[in-house]
Design a protein around this motif. Structure first.
Motif, PDB file in Angstrom:
ATOM      1  N   ALA A 105     -38.505 -20.897   1.533  1.00  0.00           N
ATOM      2  CA  ALA A 105     -39.043 -19.555   1.268  1.00  0.00           C
ATOM      3  C   ALA A 105     -40.323 -19.321   2.064  1.00  0.00           C
ATOM      4  CB  ALA A 105     -39.302 -19.387  -0.229  1.00  0.00           C
ATOM      5  N   ALA A 106     -41.117 -20.363   2.246  1.00  0.00           N
ATOM      6  CA  ALA A 106     -42.370 -20.226   3.000  1.00  0.00           C
ATOM      7  C   ALA A 106     -42.098 -19.812   4.448  1.00  0.00           C
ATOM      8  CB  ALA A 106     -43.147 -21.537   2.972  1.00  0.00           C
ATOM      9  N   LEU A 107     -40.985 -20.254   5.011  1.00  0.00           N
ATOM     10  CA  LEU A 107     -40.650 -19.884   6.383  1.00  0.00           C
ATOM     11  C   LEU A 107     -40.350 -18.390   6.479  1.00  0.00           C
ATOM     12  CD1 LEU A 107     -39.961 -20.582   9.331  1.00  0.00           C
ATOM     13  CD2 LEU A 107     -37.645 -21.076   8.558  1.00  0.00           C
ATOM     14  N   LEU A 108     -39.602 -17.878   5.523  1.00  0.00           N
ATOM     15  CA  LEU A 108     -39.276 -16.450   5.522  1.00  0.00           C
ATOM     16  C   LEU A 108     -40.535 -15.607   5.298  1.00  0.00           C
ATOM     17  CD1 LEU A 108     -35.958 -16.597   3.485  1.00  0.00           C
ATOM     18  CD2 LEU A 108     -36.247 -16.563   5.969  1.00  0.00           C
ATOM     19  N   GLN A 109     -41.413 -16.082   4.433  1.00  0.00           N
ATOM     20  CA  GLN A 109     -42.678 -15.382   4.205  1.00  0.00           C
ATOM     21  C   GLN A 109     -43.554 -15.422   5.457  1.00  0.00           C
ATOM     22  OE1 GLN A 109     -44.165 -17.509   0.835  1.00  0.00           O
ATOM     23  NE2 GLN A 109     -42.800 -16.464  -0.614  1.00  0.00           N
ATOM     24  N   TYR A 110     -43.585 -16.546   6.128  1.00  0.00           N
ATOM     25  CA  TYR A 110     -44.367 -16.678   7.357  1.00  0.00           C
ATOM     26  C   TYR A 110     -43.849 -15.724   8.426  1.00  0.00           C
ATOM     27  CZ  TYR A 110     -46.372 -18.658  11.587  1.00  0.00           C
ATOM     28  OH  TYR A 110     -47.029 -18.820  12.783  1.00  0.00           O
ATOM     29  N   TYR A 111     -42.517 -15.640   8.551  1.00  0.00           N
ATOM     30  CA  TYR A 111     -41.921 -14.729   9.526  1.00  0.00           C
ATOM     31  C   TYR A 111     -42.362 -13.296   9.246  1.00  0.00           C
ATOM     32  CZ  TYR A 111     -38.505 -12.320  12.399  1.00  0.00           C
ATOM     33  OH  TYR A 111     -37.915 -11.507  13.338  1.00  0.00           O
ATOM     34  N   GLY A 116     -44.493  -8.653  10.512  1.00  0.00           N
ATOM     35  CA  GLY A 116     -44.696  -7.425   9.746  1.00  0.00           C
ATOM     36  C   GLY A 116     -43.437  -6.857   9.120  1.00  0.00           C
ATOM     37  N   VAL A 117     -42.297  -7.491   9.333  1.00  0.00           N
ATOM     38  CA  VAL A 117     -41.031  -7.061   8.729  1.00  0.00           C
ATOM     39  C   VAL A 117     -40.268  -8.310   8.276  1.00  0.00           C
ATOM     40  CG1 VAL A 117     -40.801  -4.953  10.104  1.00  0.00           C
ATOM     41  CG2 VAL A 117     -39.840  -7.078  10.951  1.00  0.00           C
ATOM     42  N   PRO A 118     -39.438  -8.166   7.243  1.00  0.00           N
ATOM     43  CA  PRO A 118     -38.640  -9.328   6.837  1.00  0.00           C
ATOM     44  C   PRO A 118     -37.618  -9.671   7.926  1.00  0.00           C
ATOM     45  CG  PRO A 118     -38.161  -7.415   5.441  1.00  0.00           C
ATOM     46  CD  PRO A 118     -39.244  -7.016   6.391  1.00  0.00           C
ATOM     47  N   PRO A 119     -37.188 -10.921   7.999  1.00  0.00           N
ATOM     48  CA  PRO A 119     -36.218 -11.302   9.025  1.00  0.00           C
ATOM     49  C   PRO A 119     -34.871 -10.610   8.810  1.00  0.00           C
ATOM     50  CG  PRO A 119     -36.594 -13.116   7.498  1.00  0.00           C
ATOM     51  CD  PRO A 119     -37.566 -12.044   7.142  1.00  0.00           C
ATOM     52  N   ILE A 124     -32.147 -14.680  10.442  1.00  0.00           N
ATOM     53  CA  ILE A 124     -31.893 -15.705   9.421  1.00  0.00           C
ATOM     54  C   ILE A 124     -30.791 -16.646   9.882  1.00  0.00           C
ATOM     55  CG2 ILE A 124     -30.989 -16.075   7.088  1.00  0.00           C
ATOM     56  CD1 ILE A 124     -32.623 -13.606   6.241  1.00  0.00           C
ATOM     57  N   ARG A 125     -29.752 -16.086  10.461  1.00  0.00           N
ATOM     58  CA  ARG A 125     -28.656 -16.919  10.981  1.00  0.00           C
ATOM     59  C   ARG A 125     -29.180 -17.863  12.061  1.00  0.00           C
ATOM     60  NH1 ARG A 125     -23.080 -16.523  11.106  1.00  0.00           N
ATOM     61  NH2 ARG A 125     -22.122 -17.358  12.976  1.00  0.00           N
ATOM     62  N   PHE A 126     -30.022 -17.350  12.965  1.00  0.00           N
ATOM     63  CA  PHE A 126     -30.607 -18.176  14.009  1.00  0.00           C
ATOM     64  C   PHE A 126     -31.473 -19.281  13.402  1.00  0.00           C
ATOM     65  CE2 PHE A 126     -34.341 -19.063  16.638  1.00  0.00           C
ATOM     66  CZ  PHE A 126     -33.722 -19.632  17.743  1.00  0.00           C
ATOM     67  N   LEU A 127     -32.296 -18.943  12.410  1.00  0.00           N
ATOM     68  CA  LEU A 127     -33.163 -19.930  11.773  1.00  0.00           C
ATOM     69  C   LEU A 127     -32.347 -21.020  11.077  1.00  0.00           C
ATOM     70  CD1 LEU A 127     -35.940 -17.605  10.309  1.00  0.00           C
ATOM     71  CD2 LEU A 127     -36.115 -19.121  12.298  1.00  0.00           C
ATOM     72  N   LYS A 128     -31.241 -20.646  10.456  1.00  0.00           N
ATOM     73  CA  LYS A 128     -30.374 -21.633   9.807  1.00  0.00           C
ATOM     74  C   LYS A 128     -29.735 -22.552  10.837  1.00  0.00           C
ATOM     75  CE  LYS A 128     -29.460 -19.039   5.622  1.00  0.00           C
ATOM     76  NZ  LYS A 128     -28.438 -18.485   4.735  1.00  0.00           N
ATOM     77  N   HIS A 129     -29.341 -21.981  11.960  1.00  0.00           N
ATOM     78  CA  HIS A 129     -28.805 -22.795  13.051  1.00  0.00           C
ATOM     79  C   HIS A 129     -29.863 -23.792  13.520  1.00  0.00           C
ATOM     80  CE1 HIS A 129     -28.138 -23.663  17.329  1.00  0.00           C
ATOM     81  NE2 HIS A 129     -26.872 -23.725  16.967  1.00  0.00           N
TER      82      HIS A 129
END
Length: 178
Positions: A105-111, A116-119, A124-129
């Motif tokens: 969750a911290a990664l999504l919050q950091y992004y 300035g916008v949610p991923p 998200i797919r790229f980050l999971k990869h």
């Protein structure tokens, strides 16, 4: 012709290449060089008939073992390497996939803080990869790569010292979105 993996043409070529390669410093001329073919498998699994307990294990098999032994669960031929983190939800998905890989969750919050916008779904797919790739980088660490390049000295069950070179020759995974 169906046979065990160590008789396959690819393994014969690997054996010949290994024998033709320069010897490791300090190795006796009669020290055997042996490639160790590995199969790595990862797929998600649902653990219960009721509930949402699930795992995404990564396993490894030595392909130099007889295929009939490898396929027998009681032989304990599968070696557990790691677990990939998965989403825990109230209703378990029928098939776990890269879509259910858990991002911190911290990664999504950091992004969101940085951009300035949610991923988006694509991000998200790229980050999971990338998370899956980082897990593999942890597994294929410098110790593994040294065993791949330089081999490891092992006193085998028959009392003969050999230099073993690890080779991942089969990687099987279930990624339904591909």
């Amino acid at each position: 012709i169906y046979t065990d993996f160590h008789n396959a043409d690819a393994m014969m070529r690997e054996h010949e290449a290994l024998q033709a390669a320069p010897r490791q410093p300090g190795d006796a001329p009669n020290l055997e060089y042996v490639s160790v073919p590995l199969q790595v498998y990862s797929d998600s699994t649902h653990l219960t008939n009721f509930g949402n307990a699930s795992l995404w294990p990564i396993y490894m098999w030595l392909l130099s073992m007889c295929k009939y032994v490898r396929a027998t669960p009681s032989a304990l031929a599968a070696h557990h390497l790691a677990y990939m983190p998965v989403v825990r939800s109230r209703s378990a998905p029928a098939i776990l996939s890269l879509n259910t890989l858990q991002l911190p969750a911290a990664l999504l919050q950091y992004y969101e803080h940085v951009h300035g916008v949610p991923p988006t779904a694509d991000v998200i797919r790229f980050l999971k990869h990338e998370l899956a790739q980082q897990i593999w980088l942890l597994l294929l660490d410098e110790r593994f790569m040294a065993a791949f390049r330089e081999g490891i000295l092992v006193l085998c069950g028959d009392g003969i010292l050999r230099r073993l070179f690890l080779r991942i020759v089969i990687y099987t995974a279930d990624y339904p979105e591909k």
